[in-house]
Structure formats: structure tokens, C-alpha cells
Design a protein around this motif. Structure first.
Motif, PDB file in Angstrom:
ATOM      1  N   ILE A   1       0.620  -1.465   0.291  1.00 46.83           N
ATOM      2  CA  ILE A   1       0.299   0.066   0.126  1.00 46.83           C
ATOM      3  C   ILE A   1       1.288   1.427  -0.342  1.00 46.83           C
ATOM      4  O   ILE A   1       1.362   1.033   0.493  1.00 46.83           O
ATOM      5  CB  ILE A   1      -1.272   0.049   1.216  1.00 46.83           C
ATOM      6  CG1 ILE A   1      -1.979   1.279   1.314  1.00 46.83           C
ATOM      7  CG2 ILE A   1      -0.166   0.215   2.481  1.00 46.83           C
ATOM      8  CD1 ILE A   1      -3.522   1.021   1.979  1.00 46.83           C
ATOM      9  N   SER A   2       0.222   2.173  -0.240  1.00 47.46           N
ATOM     10  CA  SER A   2       1.292   3.562  -0.601  1.00 47.46           C
ATOM     11  C   SER A   2       0.786   4.516   0.860  1.00 47.46           C
ATOM     12  O   SER A   2      -0.150   4.269   0.976  1.00 47.46           O
ATOM     13  CB  SER A   2       0.436   4.380  -1.992  1.00 47.46           C
ATOM     14  OG  SER A   2       1.160   3.504  -3.360  1.00 47.46           O
ATOM     15  N   SER A   3       2.194   5.373   0.512  1.00 42.74           N
ATOM     16  CA  SER A   3       1.649   6.334   1.752  1.00 42.74           C
ATOM     17  C   SER A   3       0.827   7.581   1.421  1.00 42.74           C
ATOM     18  O   SER A   3       1.055   7.543  -0.073  1.00 42.74           O
ATOM     19  CB  SER A   3       2.975   6.673   2.008  1.00 42.74           C
ATOM     20  OG  SER A   3       3.951   5.699   2.628  1.00 42.74           O
ATOM     21  N   ILE A   4       0.538   8.598   2.360  1.00 43.56           N
ATOM     22  CA  ILE A   4       0.031   9.338   1.722  1.00 43.56           C
ATOM     23  C   ILE A   4       0.159  10.802   2.619  1.00 43.56           C
ATOM     24  O   ILE A   4       1.222  10.468   3.773  1.00 43.56           O
ATOM     25  CB  ILE A   4      -1.564   9.332   2.260  1.00 43.56           C
ATOM     26  CG1 ILE A   4      -1.840   8.784   3.857  1.00 43.56           C
ATOM     27  CG2 ILE A   4      -2.287   8.242   1.287  1.00 43.56           C
ATOM     28  CD1 ILE A   4      -3.567   8.742   4.083  1.00 43.56           C
ATOM     29  N   MET A   5       0.308  12.016   2.003  1.00 46.75           N
ATOM     30  CA  MET A   5       0.189  12.482   2.967  1.00 46.75           C
ATOM     31  C   MET A   5      -1.211  13.496   3.250  1.00 46.75           C
ATOM     32  O   MET A   5      -1.907  13.516   2.920  1.00 46.75           O
ATOM     33  CB  MET A   5       0.308  14.336   1.781  1.00 46.75           C
ATOM     34  CG  MET A   5       2.607  13.689   1.070  1.00 46.75           C
ATOM     35  SD  MET A   5       3.102  13.638   2.537  1.00 46.75           S
ATOM     36  CE  MET A   5       3.375  15.174   2.675  1.00 46.75           C
ATOM     37  N   GLY A   6      -0.827  13.770   4.727  1.00 47.43           N
ATOM     38  CA  GLY A   6      -2.336  14.131   5.683  1.00 47.43           C
ATOM     39  C   GLY A   6      -2.212  14.616   6.763  1.00 47.43           C
ATOM     40  O   GLY A   6      -1.065  14.362   6.793  1.00 47.43           O
ATOM     41  N   ASP A   7      -2.840  15.379   7.488  1.00 44.59           N
ATOM     42  CA  ASP A   7      -3.355  15.504   8.626  1.00 44.59           C
ATOM     43  C   ASP A   7      -3.468  14.341   9.365  1.00 44.59           C
ATOM     44  O   ASP A   7      -4.681  13.901   9.214  1.00 44.59           O
ATOM     45  CB  ASP A   7      -3.660  16.658   9.322  1.00 44.59           C
ATOM     46  CG  ASP A   7      -3.607  17.012  10.581  1.00 44.59           C
ATOM     47  OD1 ASP A   7      -3.665  15.949  11.273  1.00 44.59           O
ATOM     48  OD2 ASP A   7      -3.532  18.032  11.112  1.00 44.59           O
ATOM     49  N   ILE A   8      -2.775  13.014  10.349  1.00 40.59           N
ATOM     50  CA  ILE A   8      -3.570  12.060  10.631  1.00 40.59           C
ATOM     51  C   ILE A   8      -4.865  11.928  12.037  1.00 40.59           C
ATOM     52  O   ILE A   8      -5.455  11.500  11.732  1.00 40.59           O
ATOM     53  CB  ILE A   8      -2.261  11.221  11.064  1.00 40.59           C
ATOM     54  CG1 ILE A   8      -3.149   9.785  11.627  1.00 40.59           C
ATOM     55  CG2 ILE A   8      -1.989  11.950  12.931  1.00 40.59           C
ATOM     56  CD1 ILE A   8      -1.899   8.850  11.801  1.00 40.59           C
ATOM     57  N   THR A   9      -4.760  12.855  12.105  1.00 42.48           N
ATOM     58  CA  THR A   9      -5.556  13.708  13.449  1.00 42.48           C
ATOM     59  C   THR A   9      -7.303  13.680  12.305  1.00 42.48           C
ATOM     60  O   THR A   9      -8.222  13.458  12.486  1.00 42.48           O
ATOM     61  CB  THR A   9      -5.434  14.984  14.711  1.00 42.48           C
ATOM     62  OG1 THR A   9      -4.607  14.780  14.975  1.00 42.48           O
ATOM     63  CG2 THR A   9      -6.408  14.771  15.370  1.00 42.48           C
ATOM     64  N   GLN A  10      -6.937  14.373  11.413  1.00 42.91           N
ATOM     65  CA  GLN A  10      -7.976  14.884  10.694  1.00 42.91           C
ATOM     66  C   GLN A  10      -8.357  13.181   9.709  1.00 42.91           C
ATOM     67  O   GLN A  10     -10.004  13.431  10.167  1.00 42.91           O
ATOM     68  CB  GLN A  10      -7.678  15.466   9.433  1.00 42.91           C
ATOM     69  CG  GLN A  10      -7.505  17.069   9.946  1.00 42.91           C
ATOM     70  CD  GLN A  10      -7.096  18.293   9.396  1.00 42.91           C
ATOM     71  OE1 GLN A  10      -6.871  18.200   8.025  1.00 42.91           O
ATOM     72  NE2 GLN A  10      -7.314  19.819   9.663  1.00 42.91           N
ATOM     73  N   LEU A  11      -7.881  12.478   9.271  1.00 39.56           N
ATOM     74  CA  LEU A  11      -8.180  11.546   8.851  1.00 39.56           C
ATOM     75  C   LEU A  11      -8.364  10.376   9.750  1.00 39.56           C
ATOM     76  O   LEU A  11      -9.684   9.497   9.756  1.00 39.56           O
ATOM     77  CB  LEU A  11      -6.684  10.816   8.298  1.00 39.56           C
ATOM     78  CG  LEU A  11      -6.146  12.149   6.520  1.00 39.56           C
ATOM     79  CD1 LEU A  11      -5.312  10.755   6.360  1.00 39.56           C
ATOM     80  CD2 LEU A  11      -7.253  12.025   5.443  1.00 39.56           C
ATOM     81  N   ARG A  12      -8.395  10.888  11.083  1.00 41.91           N
ATOM     82  CA  ARG A  12      -8.858   9.276  12.041  1.00 41.91           C
ATOM     83  C   ARG A  12     -10.245   9.622  12.386  1.00 41.91           C
ATOM     84  O   ARG A  12     -11.448   9.293  12.276  1.00 41.91           O
ATOM     85  CB  ARG A  12      -7.568   9.381  13.026  1.00 41.91           C
ATOM     86  CG  ARG A  12      -6.581   8.741  12.974  1.00 41.91           C
ATOM     87  CD  ARG A  12      -6.072   8.402  14.570  1.00 41.91           C
ATOM     88  NE  ARG A  12      -6.083   9.447  15.834  1.00 41.91           N
ATOM     89  CZ  ARG A  12      -4.825   9.764  15.998  1.00 41.91           C
ATOM     90  NH1 ARG A  12      -3.380   9.550  15.584  1.00 41.91           N
ATOM     91  NH2 ARG A  12      -4.506  11.290  16.609  1.00 41.91           N
ATOM     92  N   GLN A  13     -11.017  11.504  12.296  1.00 40.48           N
ATOM     93  CA  GLN A  13     -12.184  12.068  12.244  1.00 40.48           C
ATOM     94  C   GLN A  13     -12.680  11.525  11.642  1.00 40.48           C
ATOM     95  O   GLN A  13     -14.204  11.534  11.538  1.00 40.48           O
ATOM     96  CB  GLN A  13     -11.474  13.530  12.924  1.00 40.48           C
ATOM     97  CG  GLN A  13     -12.518  13.751  13.032  1.00 40.48           C
ATOM     98  CD  GLN A  13     -12.160  15.506  12.982  1.00 40.48           C
ATOM     99  OE1 GLN A  13     -11.597  16.132  13.465  1.00 40.48           O
ATOM    100  NE2 GLN A  13     -13.905  16.431  12.948  1.00 40.48           N
ATOM    101  N   VAL A  14     -12.044  11.600  10.340  1.00 37.21           N
ATOM    102  CA  VAL A  14     -13.074  11.115   8.873  1.00 37.21           C
ATOM    103  C   VAL A  14     -13.425   9.496   9.780  1.00 37.21           C
ATOM    104  O   VAL A  14     -14.758   8.701   8.891  1.00 37.21           O
ATOM    105  CB  VAL A  14     -11.776  11.533   7.692  1.00 37.21           C
ATOM    106  CG1 VAL A  14     -12.736  11.154   6.801  1.00 37.21           C
ATOM    107  CG2 VAL A  14     -12.527  12.977   7.386  1.00 37.21           C
ATOM    108  N   LEU A  15     -12.626   9.014   9.445  1.00 35.00           N
ATOM    109  CA  LEU A  15     -12.900   7.417   9.518  1.00 35.00           C
ATOM    110  C   LEU A  15     -13.884   6.921  11.180  1.00 35.00           C
ATOM    111  O   LEU A  15     -14.772   5.916  10.345  1.00 35.00           O
ATOM    112  CB  LEU A  15     -11.333   6.720   9.985  1.00 35.00           C
ATOM    113  CG  LEU A  15     -10.558   6.344   8.241  1.00 35.00           C
ATOM    114  CD1 LEU A  15      -9.511   6.264   8.107  1.00 35.00           C
ATOM    115  CD2 LEU A  15     -11.820   5.494   6.548  1.00 35.00           C
TER     116      LEU A  15
END
Length: 667
Positions: free
Chosen positions: A398-412
Motif C-alpha cells: 500500500i502507498s503512503s499518503i500526505m495528510g493530517d493524521i488527526t483529521q483522517l482519523r476523525q473522518v474514518l
């Protein structure tokens, strides 16, 4: 003998007389018959003459143009004054020339019809007078009793055709307008339906003419408002206002309508002219403006409470750090880690709400999707009931992504909690991540999509699903399908805002009663293979970074937290004794050891202790420029990486992702 002779003579005499009488009677009878025949013929001739005079009188004084021509050469035998006036001609030859402005093909068709049926009725054609003007005529013709003659009657319809052309031009202008224009009779049947109505409602003119308008653009929910407007118009001659109407396919639109009562020549009501403008988008924009005002109000409120919430979470985080120093068994540390994660998550949630209303973007770093899924699973363990079974899957590569981990955790987490709410009786929840290729077809189908390599996070449930008519609304602020008091309607609007901020897009597949699938597509930045020796996501283990500090109070809190947000599991260690214990405890998962440079005299000694253990972990030293010079002087400490203070998470991550084969100094 004489007597006999006398009798014979008398018989002959009487016979002759009888014959003469008969002959005379026959002659008289014949003469009487002839006389009667002559009288009859005379009467017929007189009647014919009278009829001819009447016809001629009619022919000469008829307001319609009358014409007699030869068949098939179209030679004009006779024409009345009305026709000469209509044609603006003075001779029969001029009349023929005007008739010959019809095309040869049209004349041929007319002659064929005359030969086959004997008549032509109400044929309309365009002629051209000798002065160049147009003459539209409607004529009827029939074969005459006279051999090879045809008689025809012409009516000038030029004014009517011009009026019709004017009406057609006006209709074209009406068709050019974006407004829907229709005319209803008093039985609510459609009499006129312009192109604007076709575009707005989706029904073609021939589909609705003579049909009751209530059958196709109103339903039981909107019929009441229509009837009230109709009754008001009948009483007051006009009405204006907004109506909810139904398009073909069932979509509801908001229309700004202006109705006018139409009256006949004698002043009696004959119908209603309706002009309707689609204001659905305007209403939506007004609604968005009102929502924006509400969001602004929430922002003002949120900015006031974020500080108070941070004051609540800060003591919790300080207490966790104290507990970490005192409790070292695996069970306690895992419990402490969950407490710390929840406290940090609560603090970040408050910050993210504030960021959302202010439009601020989080700091984007390189993230491992496996770490994100693991964090989400830990969070779900605390919020999901036992009757919901969770299945986690991350692709081997799987590929890496660029992002804010807190925001992406919040989304999921938000998507998963929505799935939980959709399964009050329990069910199954799948959370997965894998690489995918976004094709040109997907770009055309989904707003915000771009072609290329993406990582797709999927959240699928077996819940109640979303009605197809509501799917397009779910990302609007304050829209919710939950009961009053159980949802704010902000979750998915924040979700889509975060995804757009990460240059991604989201898709939704849902069916009422069968569950929903949300897919989040985020751009891939590089492809990595999942470590086959790495423990299962649900075990709670991960690659560990030992962070050695001088004291609980003297270390880079921000860097420590950013390491965890970037997919690593930092462990805070204070002093040499804790370091040795941690090296033994986490030996199988340690990736790197970070030495905080606030204590330069002790750092070299601690680094030598690590080297004595022959541990393969990377050594990273955080130090000032002067402190680096002291550490460099000791040749026994290589290899290591020296990161000049103030250290940033980007620099440390770069070191963690590279092999250290000699002394490396990064700033």
C-alpha cells in the motif's frame, strides 16, 4: 247484284272514313307529343339560362376568386373580378403566369389528384404576384362537366398565414426564455407548453397537451398549494408566489410562479397563463448562506470553549506521563496508552472544529495508511457495541499518503460511528485500505476526482442505508437523518471538507435497508510493502521509537506527539535505568532511539550503552550546534544522525525513513 255492289261500296266508304279518322287522330297525337316536348325543352332551356345567369352573377360578384382552366394545360378560360383583384392582374395571361409560380412538381401532383379523385380540397400554396408580393391562397377545384375543363375557387389566406408566422415567431421567443410558460384551461388541462417548460420539467409538449397538469408536476404533497393558488387566481385574476413542483423522474424543485387569468372575447374566464422560474438553486444558496451564518456562530462559540476544553485535557495528559513512569507492565501501559490516545483525540477534535469553522488546514506529513487504520480500530473498540462485528483489512502493498493524521482519523471514526448508528440491532462493519487507479471514467463521474494513483479507504456496513433521494444531501451542513437530539448534521460536512483539503474525493453507495459503503480516495505519494513480520493490526503492537529525555518536563512534547501521529509508537524514557529496561522490553520492535540533546554530557554515555547491547536500532541525536561538536569528537559513537535543534517532525521522519551508514547531520 246491284245491292251487293252497293253494300260493298258503303263498306269501303266507311272503312276509308275510319282509316282517315285514325290517321287524323295519330297525327293529332304526334303533334301534341311534339308540342309537349317542345314546351319541356323550352322550359329546360329557360331554366338552364336562368341557372347560367345565376352562376354568372355568382361568378362575377363572388368575394372568392373563381377560375376556369383547361386540363391539363392550365390555360385560363375564365376568371372573375375577385380573382383578378386578388392576383392584381388585368388579363387571363397574367393570371396564368401567376399560377405558374407554383413549382412544376406541385402542379403535377394536383393534376394527378384531379385525375384520380376528380377534386382537390383546401390546398394551400404560395404564389407570387407580378409586382413581387407574396400571395398565400387556399383553393378547391373539381373537374367541370365541360370536357377538359377544371373549375377552381381561390381564397386569399395571406393575412392568416402572416398572423400564424407572427405567432410562430413569438412562440420561438417564448421558447428561448429559460422560464417555463404554460396555459391551462379551466379544467387544468395543458393548452400551451413552451420549450422552457420542457427543459424545466422534462416533459415534451406532445406528452402533456390536453392532459391535466395535476397528473405529472404535482403530487399529494404539493397539490394543496396548487389548488389554493388556482382558487386565488380565479377570484383575483392574478397570483404570484413559490410552489414546490415535481420534475420527470421525481426530483422536487422550487418554482417562483406568476399566474394571470386569461379571458375570452366576451370577457369570460377561459384559462390561466402561468410563468414559472426555477429558484431551486437560489433557495439552496440562501440555505447555504444561512448555514454559513450558523457555522460562524458555532465558530464564535467554539473559539470560546476550545480553551476550556484544553484546560480539561492538559491535566489528563500530564497525569498519563506520570503513570507511564510508574507503571511498566504491558497491560497497564496499553491502558495508559488508550487513555492518552482518547485525551489527545478529544483535544484534537476541539481544535479541528475550530479549524473547520475558520477554514484552516492541518499540517500534512507522510502517513502510513496501516497506522491510520490501526488507530481507528483502537478508537472503535471504545465506541462500538458488542453486537457489531468489525473486520479490518489493509492490502499487503500500500502507498503512503500526505495528510493530517488527526483529521483522517476523525473522518474514518465519524463514518464508523455513523455506521454504528445505522445498525442499532447490530451488524457487520468493514474498514479497509488499498491502492487503486482512478480512471478517466471515474473523473467524469465523481466531482473532484483526478486521474492517477490513489489510496482508497472503505467503510462498509449492513445498516439501514440511505434513501436514494437523500444521498445528495448528506454532506450539507446541519443535514441529518437521525432523530432530533441525536445528530448535529455537521459530521459529514466536516468530513468532505477535510477530504477536499487533502485533494481527495469521496463516493457513496447506499440502498435502503441494505447498508452503505463510503469510499475515500486520497492521492498516493509512494508505494511501500507491508512488513511481513509486523504484528497484526488488532494486536496493538507497532514499530517503536524510544525517546530518551532528561526528565518528564524537559523534552519536546510536540515532536513526541507528531511521531505518534505519523505512524510510530514513541516510548518516553527518562534516564539510563529506564533506557535499558525499555531496550529489553521493546527489543523486537524498536526502530530508532532518539536522544534529546538537553543533556550533552550524558548523551555520549547513553549512546555507548546502546552500542554495547549491539542493538540494530538507528540512533538520532537532537542537539544544538555547539553540542553537536562535542558529540562528534567521540569517534566511538558512529554511526548516528545528528539533527540540529529546533528539530521538526519533517526532518526526523526523513531520518527515520533512511538507513544510517555514517554520521549524518541534518538541519
Amino acid at each position: 247484284m246491284q245491292e251487293i255492289t252497293f253494300d260493298i261500296w258503303w263498306a269501303l266508304a266507311f272503312g276509308t272514313i275510319a282509316l282517315l279518322v285514325i290517321a287524323v287522330g295519330f297525327v293529332v297525337a304526334v303533334m301534341a307529343s311534339k308540342q309537349k316536348e317542345l314546351i319541356t325543352k323550352k322550359r329546360q332551356f329557360e331554366e338552364l339560362a336562368a341557372s347560367e345567369r345565376k352562376f354568372r352573377n355568382l361568378f362575377e360578384h363572388s368575394p372568392a376568386g373563381m377560375l376556369r382552366i383547361t386540363t391539363p394545360h392550365w390555360n385560363v378560360v375564365d376568371a372573375n373580378q375577385a380573382l383578378l383583384h386578388m392576383f392584381r392582374a388585368s388579363t387571363f395571361d397574367e393570371v396564368k403566369e401567376i399560377i405558374y409560380t407554383m413549382s412544376p412538381a406541385e402542379r403535377k401532383r394536383l393534376m394527378a389528384q384531379l385525375s384520380a379523385k376528380g377534386t382537390v380540397e383546401d390546398h394551400e400554396t404560395l404564389l407570387h404576384r407580378q409586382d413581387g408580393s407574396d400571395l398565400w391562397v387556399s383553393f378547391s377545384a373539381s373537374l367541370s362537366s365541360r370536357e377538359n375543363h377544371t373549375e377552381a375557387v381561390f381564397v386569399d389566406i395571406t393575412a392568416r398565414r402572416q398572423a400564424e408566422e407572427t405567432i410562430r415567431e413569438q412562440a420561438k421567443l417564448l421558447d428561448l426564455t429559460q422560464d417555463a410558460i404554460m396555459v391551462l384551461d379551466l379544467q387544468k388541462r395543458v393548452r400551451y407548453w413552451n420549450k422552457g417548460a420542457e427543459r424545466l420539467y422534462g416533459y415534451l409538449s406532445h406528452e402533456v397537451i390536453d392532459k391535466n397538469v395535476m397528473e405529472f408536476i404535482y403530487d399529494e404533497n404539493t397539490a394543496k398549494d396548487f389548488r389554493q393558488a388556482y382558487e386565488y387566481t380565479m377570484q383575483n385574476a392574478e397570483w404570484s408566489g413559490e410552489l414546490r413542483q415535481i420534475k420527470r423522474g421525481g426530483a422536487v424543485l422550487n418554482s417562483d410562479c406568476r399566474w394571470t387569468l386569461v379571458r375570452s372575447a366576451n370577457g369570460e374566464p377561459s384559462g390561466i397563463l402561468q410563468v414559472c422560474t426555477d429558484v431551486t438553486e437560489r433557495k439552496r444558496m440562501e440555505s447555504r448562506f444561512l448555514r454559513a451564518q450558523r457555522v460562524e456562530s458555532i465558530g464564535i462559540f467554539a473559539s470560546g470553549i476550545v480553551h476550556d476544553l484544553n484546560n480539561v485535557f492538559s491535566p489528563m495528559l500530564i497525569g498519563v506521563r506520570v503513570l507511564k513512569r510508574k507503571l511498566h507492565d504491558q497491560r497497564s501501559r496499553r491502558l495508559i496508552q488508550n487513555i492518552e490516545s482518547s485525551a489527545r483525540y478529544g483535544s484534537e477534535m476541539a481544535r479541528q472544529v475550530l479549524s473547520f469553522v475558520k477554514g484552516a488546514q492541518g499540517v500534512h506529513t507522510k502517513l502510513n495508511p496501516q497506522k491510520i487504520i490501526k488507530d481507528v480500530y483502537r478508537q472503535l473498540e471504545q465506541v462500538l457495541p458488542e453486537n457489531i462485528r468489525v473486520q479490518i483489512h489493509v492490502a499487503d502493498t500500500i502507498s503512503s499518503i500526505m495528510g493530517d493524521i488527526t483529521q483522517l482519523r476523525q473522518v474514518l471514526v465519524n463514518l464508523c460511528t455513523n455506521a454504528r448508528d445505522a445498525m442499532p440491532q447490530g451488524g457487520e462493519l468493514w474498514v479497509s485500505a488499498e491502492n487503486t487507479q482512478v480512471s478517466k471514467e471515474m473523473v467524469e463521474e465523481y466531482a473532484g476526482a483526478t486521474e492517477g494513483e490513489f489510496v482508497v479507504f472503505s467503510v462498509r456496513d449492513t445498516g439501514s442505508g440511505i434513501p436514494s433521494s437523500e444521498v445528495h444531501k448528506i454532506f450539507e451542513p446541519f443535514y441529518t437523518t437521525k432523530e432530533v437530539g441525536k445528530g448535529t448534521g455537521l459530521g459529514l460536512s466536516i468530513t468532505i471538507g477535510i477530504i477536499k483539503g487533502h485533494k481527495g474525493f469521496i463516493t457513496v453507495e447506499s440502498e435502503k435497508g441494505k447498508g452503505s459503503t463510503f469510499k475515500i480516495f486520497l492521492p498516493a505519494v509512494s508505494t511501500v510493502s507491508t512488513n511481513p513480520e509486523q504484528p497484526d493490526l488488532q494486536s496493538g503492537d507497532s514499530q517503536t521509537v524510544i525517546y530518551i529525555a532528561h526528565s518528564e518536563e524537559e523534552y519536546n512534547y510536540k515532536l513526541f506527539d507528531d511521531l505518534e501521529d505519523s505512524g510510530y509508537e514513541p516510548v518516553l524514557v527518562v534516564g539510563r535505568n529506564q533506557m535499558q529496561e525499555s531496550l529489553l522490553q521493546y527489543r523486537s520492535t524498536i526502530l530508532a532511539i532518539i536522544f534529546d540533546g538537553f543533556f550533552p554530557r550524558e548523551t555520549p554515555e547513553l549512546m555507548k550503552d546502546v552500542l554495547k547491547l549491539e542493538h540494530p536500532a538507528k540512533m538520532i541525536v537532537l542537539a544544538s550546534k555547539d553540542q553537536m561538536e562535542e558529540i562528534k569528537a567521540d569517534e566511538e559513537l558512529k554511526p548516528y544522525a545528528a539533527v540540529e535543534l529546533p528539530a521538526t517532525i519533517e526532518t526526523v521522519l526523513e531520518v527515520l525513513q533512511k538507513p544510517i551508514v555514517q554520521e549524518v547531520t541534518l538541519t
